[in-house]
Motif scaffolding. Structure first.
Motif, mmCIF file in Angstrom:
data_model
loop_
_atom_site.group_PDB
_atom_site.id
_atom_site.type_symbol
_atom_site.label_atom_id
_atom_site.label_comp_id
_atom_site.label_asym_id
_atom_site.label_seq_id
_atom_site.Cartn_x
_atom_site.Cartn_y
_atom_site.Cartn_z
ATOM 1 N N TYR A 206 5.226 24.712 -62.409
ATOM 2 C CA TYR A 206 4.391 23.743 -61.697
ATOM 3 C C TYR A 206 4.827 22.304 -61.983
ATOM 4 C CZ TYR A 206 1.066 27.412 -60.415
ATOM 5 O OH TYR A 206 0.480 28.523 -59.881
ATOM 6 N N ILE A 207 5.387 22.066 -63.148
ATOM 7 C CA ILE A 207 5.773 20.695 -63.513
ATOM 8 C C ILE A 207 6.826 20.145 -62.555
ATOM 9 C CG2 ILE A 207 6.764 19.230 -65.309
ATOM 10 C CD1 ILE A 207 5.520 21.124 -67.375
ATOM 11 N N PRO A 208 7.991 20.791 -62.406
ATOM 12 C CA PRO A 208 8.961 20.257 -61.438
ATOM 13 C C PRO A 208 8.472 20.326 -59.995
ATOM 14 C CG PRO A 208 9.690 22.384 -62.290
ATOM 15 C CD PRO A 208 8.531 21.959 -63.132
ATOM 16 N N ILE A 209 7.660 21.329 -59.669
ATOM 17 C CA ILE A 209 7.161 21.451 -58.294
ATOM 18 C C ILE A 209 6.260 20.271 -57.939
ATOM 19 C CG2 ILE A 209 5.641 22.800 -56.801
ATOM 20 C CD1 ILE A 209 6.744 25.324 -58.172
ATOM 21 N N VAL A 210 5.336 19.944 -58.836
ATOM 22 C CA VAL A 210 4.419 18.821 -58.584
ATOM 23 C C VAL A 210 5.176 17.499 -58.551
ATOM 24 C CG1 VAL A 210 2.497 17.502 -59.539
ATOM 25 C CG2 VAL A 210 2.390 19.992 -59.508
ATOM 26 N N LEU A 211 6.077 17.302 -59.505
ATOM 27 C CA LEU A 211 6.845 16.057 -59.537
ATOM 28 C C LEU A 211 7.711 15.905 -58.287
ATOM 29 C CD1 LEU A 211 7.943 15.879 -63.289
ATOM 30 C CD2 LEU A 211 6.139 14.593 -62.143
ATOM 31 N N ALA A 212 8.285 17.005 -57.825
ATOM 32 C CA ALA A 212 9.104 16.950 -56.610
ATOM 33 C C ALA A 212 8.256 16.568 -55.402
ATOM 34 C CB ALA A 212 9.782 18.299 -56.374
ATOM 35 N N SER A 213 7.036 17.086 -55.345
ATOM 36 C CA SER A 213 6.142 16.755 -54.232
ATOM 37 C C SER A 213 5.751 15.286 -54.264
ATOM 38 C CB SER A 213 4.886 17.633 -54.301
ATOM 39 O OG SER A 213 5.226 19.001 -54.182
ATOM 40 N N ILE A 214 5.526 14.753 -55.471
ATOM 41 C CA ILE A 214 5.172 13.336 -55.597
ATOM 42 C C ILE A 214 6.344 12.448 -55.202
ATOM 43 C CG2 ILE A 214 4.572 11.520 -57.252
ATOM 44 C CD1 ILE A 214 2.913 13.578 -58.770
ATOM 45 N N CYS A 215 7.533 12.806 -55.656
ATOM 46 C CA CYS A 215 8.712 11.966 -55.401
ATOM 47 C C CYS A 215 9.195 12.044 -53.958
ATOM 48 C CB CYS A 215 9.851 12.377 -56.336
ATOM 49 S SG CYS A 215 9.567 11.974 -58.071
ATOM 50 N N TRP A 216 9.198 13.250 -53.386
ATOM 51 C CA TRP A 216 9.861 13.444 -52.096
ATOM 52 C C TRP A 216 8.944 13.986 -51.007
ATOM 53 C CZ3 TRP A 216 13.348 16.266 -55.886
ATOM 54 C CH2 TRP A 216 14.176 15.347 -56.548
ATOM 55 N N GLY A 217 7.674 14.146 -51.307
ATOM 56 C CA GLY A 217 6.759 14.633 -50.283
ATOM 57 C C GLY A 217 7.088 16.051 -49.852
ATOM 58 N N ARG A 218 7.151 16.270 -48.531
ATOM 59 C CA ARG A 218 7.405 17.617 -48.014
ATOM 60 C C ARG A 218 8.786 18.137 -48.394
ATOM 61 N NH1 ARG A 218 4.886 17.552 -41.836
ATOM 62 N NH2 ARG A 218 2.714 17.162 -42.443
ATOM 63 N N LYS A 219 9.720 17.234 -48.556
ATOM 64 C CA LYS A 219 11.070 17.669 -48.932
ATOM 65 C C LYS A 219 11.081 18.320 -50.313
ATOM 66 C CE LYS A 219 13.475 14.172 -46.158
ATOM 67 N NZ LYS A 219 14.406 13.020 -46.185
ATOM 68 N N GLY A 220 10.077 18.015 -51.105
ATOM 69 C CA GLY A 220 10.008 18.601 -52.437
ATOM 70 C C GLY A 220 9.807 20.099 -52.430
#
Length: 245
Positions: A206-220
């Protein structure tokens, strides 16, 4: 009944300072309200006085519930800002009611059998007033908690997007995400290959998944896809014969 209620309200209003001081002494040393122990006593007394003077306004108001907000919202705001936990703020309200009736009884208001019966009826009305205030205090606390959570989440999102790990410095974003993915790969390899188990560790994804969503939105979502594929492939290779579920 009305005469007795008026008598009770007169007592509360005229002796509001005394009852509030009695309440302050109680709440500032009670073992269920430890957060009150180091507060300013004049400030605590002021809240008690405000409450006891509310009685007449509520008894005469066309909409007592709305009138109660003049006290309860101020009470909630004040003690929330003082970092008083909700359970203690609520118990302090219980002590407000208890000290009111202890004072009235001490003054000899419940003298005859008729007065005691009238006291019970007045008590029911008083409880209703306290119920209004308690509900509104809890409601305001919840609003403030949600506001604080939203503010902190916004701060985290802003930090991720505009700080050294976000915004224009994409290199830091990719480097950080690569680090988390490598860690996820190592953990997956260890648990599947060495420990021969598929439990315990996957919630760390969940850590990289959440951070990716914050940084890149849907691309995460591609980070989620990559981790899912890696997990399934590792399970198929190292945990052959073990059900995916």
């Amino acid at each position: 009944m009305e005469a007795y209620a008026a008598k009770l309200i007169d007592l509360i209003e005229s002796k509001a300072d005394d009852i509030a001081r009695q309440w302050a002494e109680d709440v500032m040393k009670h073992n269920r309200t430890p957060s009150y122990h180091n507060l300013s006593k004049p400030m605590v007394i002021e809240q008690g006085v405000d409450f006891y003077k509310l009685f007449r306004r509520m008894s005469m108001a066309e909409h007592p519930y709305e009138e109660a907000k003049t006290f309860s919202w101020k009470y909630a705001q004040k003690f929330y800002d003082e970092k008083i936990p909700l359970q203690e703020a609520t118990y302090a309200l219980i002590l407000l009611r208890r000290n009111l009736w202890l004072y009235a009884e001490f003054q000899g208001m419940f003298f005859t059998a008729l007065e005691k019966q009238q006291a019970v009826e007045s008590l029911n009305r008083t409880i209703l007033m306290f119920d209004y205030v308690a509900y509104q205090v809890i409601q305001k606390y919840q609003e403030r908690i949600h506001q604080d959570i939203d503010t902190r989440l916004f701060a985290v999102e802003t930090l991720m997007k505009k700080s050294c790990i976000g915004g224009e410095k994409k290199t830091y974003q990719y480097a950080l995400m690569a680090l988390f993915v490598v860690i996820a790969f190592v953990i997956t390899f260890y648990y599947h290959s060495v420990a021969q188990t598929g439990v315990i560790f996957t919630h760390l994804f969940y850590i990289p998944i959440v951070l990716a969503s914050i940084c890149w939105g849907r691309k995460g979502v591609w980070v989620s896809v990559f981790l899912a594929v890696m997990l399934l492939c590792s399970h198929a290779v190292f945990l052959e014969g073990v059900s995916f579920t």
